[in-house]
Design an enzyme around this catalytic site. Sequence first.
Site, PDB file in Angstrom:
ATOM      1  N   MET A  21      12.729  23.821  -0.237  1.00 46.19           N
ATOM      2  CA  MET A  21      11.527  22.984  -1.056  1.00 46.19           C
ATOM      3  C   MET A  21      12.281  22.051  -1.996  1.00 46.19           C
ATOM      4  SD  MET A  21       8.353  24.094  -3.401  1.00 46.19           S
ATOM      5  CE  MET A  21       7.727  25.081  -2.109  1.00 46.19           C
TER       6      MET A  21
ATOM      7  N   TYR B 263      17.867  29.622   3.646  1.00 45.87           N
ATOM      8  CA  TYR B 263      16.677  30.563   4.159  1.00 45.87           C
ATOM      9  C   TYR B 263      16.971  31.004   5.582  1.00 45.87           C
ATOM     10  CZ  TYR B 263      13.577  30.249   0.284  1.00 45.87           C
ATOM     11  OH  TYR B 263      13.111  30.040  -0.808  1.00 45.87           O
TER      12      TYR B 263
ATOM     13  N   ARG C 217     -10.521   0.258  15.372  1.00 40.28           N
ATOM     14  CA  ARG C 217     -10.434   1.471  14.224  1.00 40.28           C
ATOM     15  C   ARG C 217     -11.167   0.895  12.939  1.00 40.28           C
ATOM     16  NH1 ARG C 217      -4.403   1.819  11.447  1.00 40.28           N
ATOM     17  NH2 ARG C 217      -5.118  -0.441  10.634  1.00 40.28           N
TER      18      ARG C 217
ATOM     19  N   LYS D 152       0.741  -1.026  -0.067  1.00 41.44           N
ATOM     20  CA  LYS D 152       0.162  -0.166  -0.020  1.00 41.44           C
ATOM     21  C   LYS D 152       0.761   1.175   0.057  1.00 41.44           C
ATOM     22  CE  LYS D 152      -0.403  -0.092   4.991  1.00 41.44           C
ATOM     23  NZ  LYS D 152      -1.186  -0.443   6.047  1.00 41.44           N
TER      24      LYS D 152
HETATM   25  C1  LIG Z   1      -0.634  -1.425   6.772  1.00 38.90           C
HETATM   26  C2  LIG Z   1      -1.208  -3.018   7.183  1.00 38.90           C
HETATM   27  C3  LIG Z   1      -0.233  -4.004   7.573  1.00 38.90           C
HETATM   28  C4  LIG Z   1       1.286  -3.998   7.714  1.00 38.90           C
HETATM   29  O1  LIG Z   1       1.896  -3.424   8.898  1.00 38.90           O
HETATM   30  P1  LIG Z   1       3.318  -3.584   9.102  1.00 38.90           P
HETATM   31  O2  LIG Z   1       3.199  -2.962  10.491  1.00 38.90           O
HETATM   32  O3  LIG Z   1       3.693  -2.307   8.084  1.00 38.90           O
HETATM   33  O4  LIG Z   1       3.789  -4.950   9.193  1.00 38.90           O
HETATM   34  C5  LIG Z   1      -0.846  -5.026   7.784  1.00 38.90           C
HETATM   35  N1  LIG Z   1      -2.316  -5.240   7.766  1.00 38.90           N
HETATM   36  C6  LIG Z   1      -2.945  -4.001   7.646  1.00 38.90           C
HETATM   37  C7  LIG Z   1      -4.569  -4.432   7.549  1.00 38.90           C
HETATM   38  C8  LIG Z   1      -2.489  -2.903   7.357  1.00 38.90           C
HETATM   39  O5  LIG Z   1      -3.223  -1.827   7.225  1.00 38.90           O
END
Ligand SMILES: *Cc1c(COP(=O)(O)O)cnc(C)c1O
Length: 339
Positions: free
Chosen positions: A294, A248, A117, A33
């Site tokens: 930047m 800066y 969550r 992700k």
């Molecule tokens: C991001 C995520 C992971 C990975 O977590 P890590 O701590 O980076 O291994 C696993 N499961 C879900 C549902 C996540 O959102």
Amino acid sequence: MSYIIINRSNFFHNLSLISKQIGGIEKLFVVLKDNAYGHGLEEMAKLSHEFGAKRCAVKTVKEALITQKYLPYTLILSDIPKERLNNIGITINHLSSIKKIPSDSLVELKVDTGMHRNGIKLDELELALKLIKDRKLILKGVFTHFRSADELTSEYFWQRENFKEVKKRVKDICKRENLLQPYFHSHNSAAIFRNSNFDEDFARSGISIYGYHYLNPPLQNPPLKPVLSLWAEKLSQRELKKGQRVGYGGVFESKKDMIISTYDTGYGDGLFRYDGLGDLKAANGKPILGRISMDSFALEGDDDQVCVFDDATHFAEYFNTITYEIITNLSKDIRRVIR
Ligand SMILES: *Cc1c(COP(=O)(O)O)cnc(C)c1O
């Protein structure tokens, strides 16, 4: 232009350590992700495939359409496509999302076992499975997420117990309703390395595939290796006379005559904005001089290229955050090179 080097052998080293811990690469969801935690989605999907990974998890439909080209199965964690997609599973984060998922889609049900969550509650399981059946969705998996697997508290064990109960109930309902039994997974990076008797169908590893770990002592951290290094190229060079200031606010003042160079990376590329007042250093140990702009920063010396960091830990500690944030923040536009 600045660029990112992806170290293939470090990535493979991490994947083998993790595979060993859970009993095989087939059991691993590589978590890709957020542009593969800043490493580059397409590059990391390709490398994961090369190593033999079969599954990944991403955030969006857009990401899944890329990983789909490389890996046999992708789980989307928080997005819902408009139409059914091949080899892509969709996470149900809440009961209300079930009706939005195109029929015949593969789905995975997220259950809240204590993190509060996302995910459905234990007492909503029965209803969720009924809605999934009514909508003609195909339930592939049931999973949960730990809130503090990295800490030496009993919470990890408490959530594991809760998930055991989820498994039992799901299995019972599926048997009674004549539904195919789904698979189960719960472990993220920290949990994987806490559990030497891994016995679930799959595990989901994000940060540890990229080479970072977070177990608090005395829990043992595995010898993972950071995969990403950020490099910048020289834009200009000058002599700074004693007493002259750079950048800066003129925050850095030279105590001697010195050669300095500026390099083409800054907070516009996803680096955090350093205010020049602390002791933030580049990978070669030289202090960054003055504020990060930047699109550039300054260092003593005249090297044509410098490594900003090859381990995000120093930046994370300096900015009082976690490596996740430092690497995920890197711009998608930076060129990624696999070596
Ligand atoms: C991001 C995520 C992971 C990975 O977590 P890590 O701590 O980076 O291994 C696993 N499961 C879900 C549902 C996540 O959102």
